[in-house]
Design an enzyme around this catalytic site. Structure first.
Site, PDB file in Angstrom:
ATOM      1  N   GLU A 229     -97.263  29.878  51.564  1.00 34.57           N
ATOM      2  CA  GLU A 229     -96.019  29.627  50.847  1.00 34.57           C
ATOM      3  C   GLU A 229     -96.201  30.176  49.429  1.00 34.57           C
ATOM      4  O   GLU A 229     -96.511  29.448  48.494  1.00 34.57           O
ATOM      5  CB  GLU A 229     -95.674  28.143  50.897  1.00 34.57           C
ATOM      6  CG  GLU A 229     -95.403  27.694  52.335  1.00 34.57           C
ATOM      7  CD  GLU A 229     -95.277  26.190  52.513  1.00 34.57           C
ATOM      8  OE1 GLU A 229     -95.179  25.479  51.484  1.00 34.57           O
ATOM      9  OE2 GLU A 229     -95.284  25.723  53.669  1.00 34.57           O
ATOM     10  N   HIS A 364     -93.428  24.204  47.286  1.00 34.89           N
ATOM     11  CA  HIS A 364     -93.616  24.654  48.668  1.00 34.89           C
ATOM     12  C   HIS A 364     -92.614  25.762  48.984  1.00 34.89           C
ATOM     13  O   HIS A 364     -91.901  26.252  48.113  1.00 34.89           O
ATOM     14  CB  HIS A 364     -93.420  23.482  49.636  1.00 34.89           C
ATOM     15  CG  HIS A 364     -94.567  22.525  49.673  1.00 34.89           C
ATOM     16  ND1 HIS A 364     -95.257  22.221  50.823  1.00 34.89           N
ATOM     17  CD2 HIS A 364     -95.150  21.802  48.687  1.00 34.89           C
ATOM     18  CE1 HIS A 364     -96.213  21.359  50.551  1.00 34.89           C
ATOM     19  NE2 HIS A 364     -96.158  21.077  49.257  1.00 34.89           N
ATOM     20  N   GLU A 456     -88.938  22.649  47.863  1.00 31.74           N
ATOM     21  CA  GLU A 456     -88.949  23.730  48.851  1.00 31.74           C
ATOM     22  C   GLU A 456     -88.108  24.858  48.267  1.00 31.74           C
ATOM     23  O   GLU A 456     -86.894  24.756  48.148  1.00 31.74           O
ATOM     24  CB  GLU A 456     -88.372  23.249  50.181  1.00 31.74           C
ATOM     25  CG  GLU A 456     -89.152  22.102  50.820  1.00 31.74           C
ATOM     26  CD  GLU A 456     -90.437  22.571  51.492  1.00 31.74           C
ATOM     27  OE1 GLU A 456     -90.632  23.809  51.611  1.00 31.74           O
ATOM     28  OE2 GLU A 456     -91.235  21.714  51.907  1.00 31.74           O
TER      29      GLU A 456
END
Length: 632
Positions: A229, A364, A456
């Protein structure tokens, strides 16, 4: 990045189907043809004339079935009517596809070709499956004088930052260049090593970067927990450069942030995993390549599960309100040498103990959402909203990042996978999404004073380098405004009334908030809170408690609430002992410190053992080379 993909083009046409969870959905996780024959095709319109160079294929990403394409042809057209099949000499080129659903397979065109339309025409597929695929089309837009959109300005960034993917050596060079450019406000240190011996570097940015200043809160960004990631890693490196240069320019917002906050930036928590993903390249790394540590450990499930320790104690207690709600010690089993704990996790836990962090975010990729604790659900439910005592403030933190992120805040954006997080304003409780026992967020909240969320950042875990300037612009404001939230709530110094010295580990309790925090080594503390009036009680071992009311305003400026504590008289202690009573002790704090010492001791033993094994392996390699040389 020097991968086969990146040597063949500088930009990317991206079309990718991801997984779903709807049973019976024909298009769950891929494009699927209606019929199983060689006359099916998937057509992509690049909108502009494009120099097509290749195709990357994956199978269907589904929890219900296995489907992938073994071989395929590629056809090109300028008008979507007349098609030409790619040739290998004088025959149609047959491209190798997949042997499983997940591993990306690159097929380079024998000759890069300019066209507007491209078709993928499956020829063979998995015997027990159907014709399904996920595809990524590689190509560069070329100049077309007849294109009315050709003058459109390519999106990017006005900040002159180093927008590329950095491997371990390049990351170190970039960090060194920033410290050379801004030596007065930067400091680089390491918190430990990965399994293979790569150092976990951290850069501090502050007006006095080498030490903690009384009353100045400590902030951290952690990236690269999952090595593949990669966007978080690059954003953190870009942030180092940006803060340095804007501080030198006199940008008042950045100057205020740097002078009032000590900012710690860890760009790569899992450098071993990143190096594995980097070797494959941004398109071929796949969904899991490099995610785990060298030992195969998911670092976001590797922290002690303190949630269930606390919940079990509350259920067993006659009065659950008496159960410790903070600074919960690491369990005994976790400190053993044979515990399944990665060196990277051990290093981060020790780091958390050394520095009184107040606020953090864990960066992430693979989705577009901000999650907040708790990540772990009660009773192992797969999905269940599991709020903390500070749920309102955590929701504020998540909203601050999500609402200022240019992609998350765009109501017209596509969803990444099967869940539309825009229905939740792009924030969600971690447990309500999916349970994650042993997460860093939960551990940070229950073992230290630090509040942490997970961001995210993008649908693509490893975006191409050409996309990094846009991703920086998408996240720049979010990264800055989130750091500024560390200055909300109350702060102060807790001192001894007679000596005026700061009191370490004093407990700060806010009424109606069943989560306490503690003072740092110099007696300073920070308690993140939403605006309002609060009754605050402070106590420490050997002192009388003290209470005062503190008001938190709307501005991002913490309210000063200092406390002075009076020691319990010696005569009173003598009377307690004379009556056979026990002097109250902070046993929880002592157990916490003991377990940390054990964890650090076992970590030293394991590090020495790994280093010895590494040296022995190097000696064997040298002997083998020497033997081969003599034979030759």
């Amino acid at each position: 990045m020097d991968s086969a993909v990146d040597r063949n083009r500088n930009c990317l046409c991206n079309m990718c189907f991801q997984s779903g969870i709807e049973d019976g959905d024909l298009h769950d996780g891929a494009w699927c043809a209606e019929y199983k024959d060689r006359h099916q095709w998937l057509e992509v319109d690049a909108i502009h004339l494009t120099l097509f160079t290749g195709v990357i294929l994956q199978g269907r990403n589904s929890i219900w079935s296995w489907d992938w394409v073994h071989t395929y042809k590629v056809q090109l057209s300028n008008d979507s009517v007349n098609w030409e099949t790619c040739q290998n000499g004088t025959v149609d080129a047959i491209f190798e596809g997949n042997q499983n659903p997940e591993t990306p397979v690159l097929g380079l065109l024998p000759v890069p070709t300019v066209a507007r339309f491209i078709r993928i025409n499956p020829q063979t597929w998995y015997t027990n499956g159907t014709v399904c695929l996920r595809a990524e089309i590689l190509g560069c837009r070329v100049h077309d004088p007849d294109d009315i959109y050709s003058s459109e300005q390519k999106p990017g960034s006005s900040d002159a930052l180093d927008f590329r993917h950095h491997n371990y050596k390049e990351m170190r060079k970039l960090m060194k260049s920033v410290t050379d450019e801004c030596p007065d406000i930067t400091h680089v240190y390491t918190i430990g090593k990965s399994y293979t011996g790569l150092k976990l570097y951290v850069m501090v940015i502050s007006d006095n970067p080498s030490k903690h200043e009384l009353g100045e809160p400590e902030f951290r960004y952690v990236a690269g927990m999952h090595g593949n990631e990669a966007l978080g890693r690059e954003l953190v490196l870009n942030l180092m450069q940006y803060l340095c240069r804007e501080y030198k320019k006199g940008n008042q917002r950045v100057v205020k942030l740097v002078t009032e906050t000590r900012i710690h930036l860890l760009p790569s928590m899992n450098p071993d995993g990143y190096e594995a993903a980097y070797e494959k390249g941004s398109e071929l790394a796949g969904w899991a390549e490099g995610r785990y540590s060298f030992e195969g450990i998911d670092l976001n499930h590797n922290f002690p599960d303190l949630n269930n320790i606390m919940w079990d104690a509350q259920e067993a207690a006659a009065d659950p309100s008496k159960v410790t709600n903070h600074y919960i010690p690491i369990p005994e089993y976790y400190t053993q040498e044979d515990a399944f704990v990665s060196p990277e996790t051990r290093a981060v836990i020790s780091w958390m103990q050394d520095i009184p962090f107040v606020l953090s975010a864990n960066l992430h990729g693979g989705e577009l959402v901000v999650t907040y604790p708790f990540d772990c659900t009660r009773d192992w439910a797969p999905q269940e909203d599991t709020p903390t005592a500070d749920n309102a403030f955590f929701r504020w933190l998540a909203t601050v990042y999500a609402s200022t992120n240019l992609v998350m805040a765009n109501p017209d954006r596509r969803i990444c996978h099967y869940e539309d997080f825009q229905k939740h304003n792009n924030i969600i409780n971690g447990g309500a999404w999916h349970t994650v026992p042993g997460s860093m967020n939960d551990f940070s909240y229950l073992h230290t004073n630090c509040f942490e969320v997970t961001v995210e950042l993008s649908c693509d875990k490893f975006p191409h380098a050409s996309e990094l300037p846009v991703e920086w612009e998408n996240n720049k404001e979010s990264l800055l405004v989130y750091m500024e939230q560390i200055h909300r709530g109350i702060k102060g110094v807790i001192r001894d009334k007679l000596t005026k010295q700061g009191i370490t580990d004093a407990v700060v309790k806010v009424e109606d908030h069943d989560h306490d925090i503690r003072s740092a080594a110099d007696g300073d503390y920070w308690r993140l809170l939403n605006p309002g009036d609060y009754k605050v009680v402070v106590w420490a071992e050997g002192y009388f408690p003290s209470m005062r009311r503190c008001n938190v305003g709307m501005e991002p400026r913490a309210t000063m609430c200092d406390f002075t504590l009076t020691k319990t008289p010696v005569q009173m202690l003598k009377e307690i002992r004379a009556k056979g009573g026990k002097i109250p002790q902070d046993l929880q704090l002592r157990l916490r410190a003991l377990r940390l010492r054990k964890l650090r001791a076992s970590t030293k033993v394991l590090n020495r053992r790994r280093e010895s094994q590494r040296l022995q392996e190097e000696q064997r390699t040298r002997r083998a080379r020497s033997t081969r040389a003599r034979r030759e």
